[in-house]
Design a protein around this motif. Structure first.
Motif, mmCIF file in Angstrom:
data_model
loop_
_atom_site.group_PDB
_atom_site.id
_atom_site.type_symbol
_atom_site.label_atom_id
_atom_site.label_comp_id
_atom_site.label_asym_id
_atom_site.label_seq_id
_atom_site.Cartn_x
_atom_site.Cartn_y
_atom_site.Cartn_z
ATOM 1 N N ILE A 1 -35.479 -6.955 12.701
ATOM 2 C CA ILE A 1 -35.529 -6.547 13.917
ATOM 3 C C ILE A 1 -35.551 -5.046 14.300
ATOM 4 N N ASP A 2 -35.608 -4.738 15.797
ATOM 5 C CA ASP A 2 -35.640 -3.436 15.938
ATOM 6 C C ASP A 2 -34.306 -2.976 16.672
ATOM 7 N N PRO A 3 -33.349 -2.309 15.743
ATOM 8 C CA PRO A 3 -32.388 -1.859 16.300
ATOM 9 C C PRO A 3 -32.128 -1.173 17.413
ATOM 10 N N LEU A 4 -33.176 -0.459 17.612
ATOM 11 C CA LEU A 4 -33.054 0.514 18.804
ATOM 12 C C LEU A 4 -33.090 -0.294 20.145
ATOM 13 N N ASN A 5 -33.722 -1.240 20.021
ATOM 14 C CA ASN A 5 -33.729 -2.370 21.309
ATOM 15 C C ASN A 5 -33.018 -3.409 21.267
ATOM 16 N N ALA A 6 -32.199 -3.712 20.027
ATOM 17 C CA ALA A 6 -31.405 -4.744 20.015
ATOM 18 C C ALA A 6 -30.011 -4.300 19.136
ATOM 19 N N TRP B 1 -44.626 -4.495 14.446
ATOM 20 C CA TRP B 1 -44.657 -4.977 15.987
ATOM 21 C C TRP B 1 -45.822 -6.031 15.988
ATOM 22 N N ALA B 2 -46.847 -5.848 15.339
ATOM 23 C CA ALA B 2 -47.946 -7.060 15.408
ATOM 24 C C ALA B 2 -47.464 -8.282 15.074
ATOM 25 N N LEU B 3 -46.363 -8.434 14.640
ATOM 26 C CA LEU B 3 -45.699 -9.724 13.990
ATOM 27 C C LEU B 3 -44.662 -10.112 14.949
ATOM 28 N N MET B 4 -44.341 -9.339 15.912
ATOM 29 C CA MET B 4 -42.873 -9.469 16.680
ATOM 30 C C MET B 4 -43.364 -9.841 18.145
ATOM 31 N N ARG C 1 -56.233 -10.964 11.827
ATOM 32 C CA ARG C 1 -57.467 -10.399 11.927
ATOM 33 C C ARG C 1 -57.741 -9.536 13.005
ATOM 34 N N GLY C 2 -57.991 -8.439 12.969
ATOM 35 C CA GLY C 2 -58.212 -7.420 14.258
ATOM 36 C C GLY C 2 -56.899 -6.719 14.429
ATOM 37 N N GLN C 3 -55.697 -6.960 13.875
ATOM 38 C CA GLN C 3 -54.606 -6.259 13.863
ATOM 39 C C GLN C 3 -54.338 -5.204 12.961
ATOM 40 N N LEU C 4 -53.278 -4.343 13.059
ATOM 41 C CA LEU C 4 -53.117 -3.127 12.163
ATOM 42 C C LEU C 4 -52.592 -3.567 10.912
ATOM 43 N N LEU C 5 -51.939 -4.804 11.004
ATOM 44 C CA LEU C 5 -51.544 -4.983 9.611
ATOM 45 C C LEU C 5 -52.253 -5.928 8.678
ATOM 46 N N LEU C 6 -53.375 -6.138 8.945
ATOM 47 C CA LEU C 6 -54.309 -6.941 8.302
ATOM 48 C C LEU C 6 -54.221 -6.386 6.823
ATOM 49 N N ALA C 7 -54.213 -4.899 6.557
ATOM 50 C CA ALA C 7 -54.440 -4.265 5.219
ATOM 51 C C ALA C 7 -53.102 -4.944 4.303
ATOM 52 N N HIS C 8 -52.186 -5.458 4.891
ATOM 53 C CA HIS C 8 -51.127 -5.696 4.021
ATOM 54 C C HIS C 8 -51.404 -7.317 3.685
#
Length: 234
Positions: free
Chosen positions: A137-142, A186-189, A227-234
């Motif tokens: 999660i994002d603890p700063l916003n939750a 964030w590309a997955l959230m 595809r086309g998102q920043l996390l593709l490298a993972h």
């Protein structure tokens, strides 16, 4: 490999049709945040009944948004037992760790006891329990869910103590978010604690791999979704 994993492989190799029950909270329920795309439960359905051609298997999603493990225990007959499952997956903890809500605040030790009871009840049915940690999660916003790490560790500890199959989705999402702001992928959230469509594809891949299912079809769909998102490298 756990004894449960060996038993699952024997069931799959035996060819007997299986009932799969996936339960938990809103992440498994899968409403809203995929914006109409497939949830991880639906990806698993496609993998089992489509790619693996196990057409007589049944994949049932009984998760309910907002629920905690104690509510699943109270409604165990409807959520799990009535479907006569051979495999039951549980992803829980995102609401349990919250310090807000009508059910109040619980400690990680209480949560672990309830998860242990859930595992015991599944085994009493003659089914194989599969425990999944929730994604990050994002603890700063939750901030009300900032204790999630304690509850994730509780699930890991129960899995080790009960020798269950463990799908550590939290670890996978943490790795994917390691070089991102607040370590959130964030590309997955879809919001601070719900995965979006791409996130659900990643959850499906992790589940398929942990269950020893043929993961390549899911992996192909994951990569297509990213595809086309920043996390593709993972």
């Amino acid at each position: 490999m756990t004894a449960d994993a060996t038993s699952l492989h024997a069931l799959l190799d035996g060819g007997t049709p299986l009932n799969w029950v996936l339960t938990g909270d809103s992440i498994t329920h899968g409403l809203v945040h995929t914006q109409g795309a497939r949830t991880y439960a639906e990806h698993l359905h496609e993998l089992i009944r489509g790619d693996l051609v196990r057409t007589q298997d049944v994949v049932i999603n009984t998760a309910i948004s907002g629920w905690r493990v104690v509510q699943l225990l109270e409604d165990f007959e409807r959520r799990v037992a009535t479907w006569r499952p051979q495999v039951v997956t549980l992803m829980i903890g995102t609401n349990d760790c919250s310090t807000t809500g009508a059910l109040g605040t619980i400690e990680a030790s209480e949560f672990a006891a309830s998860v242990t009871e859930f595992v015991a009840r599944v085994r009493d049915l003659g089914a194989i329990p599969v425990l999944q940690t929730p994604p990050t999660i994002d603890p700063l916003n939750a901030p009300e869910r900032s204790r999630i790490g304690e509850f994730v560790q509780a699930i890991r500890d129960v899995a080790a103590a009960q020798d269950t199959i463990l799908v550590d989705q939290f670890a996978r999402f943490s790795e994917l978010g390691a070089d991102k702001v607040n370590q959130v992928p964030w590309a997955l959230m879809g919001d601070p604690f719900h995965p979006n469509a791409a996130g659900h594809a990643v959850l499906a891949l992790g589940l398929a791999e942990a269950l020893g299912l043929e993961a390549e079809p899911v992996r192909d769909r994951v990569l297509a979704g990213l595809r086309g998102q920043l996390l593709l490298a993972h």
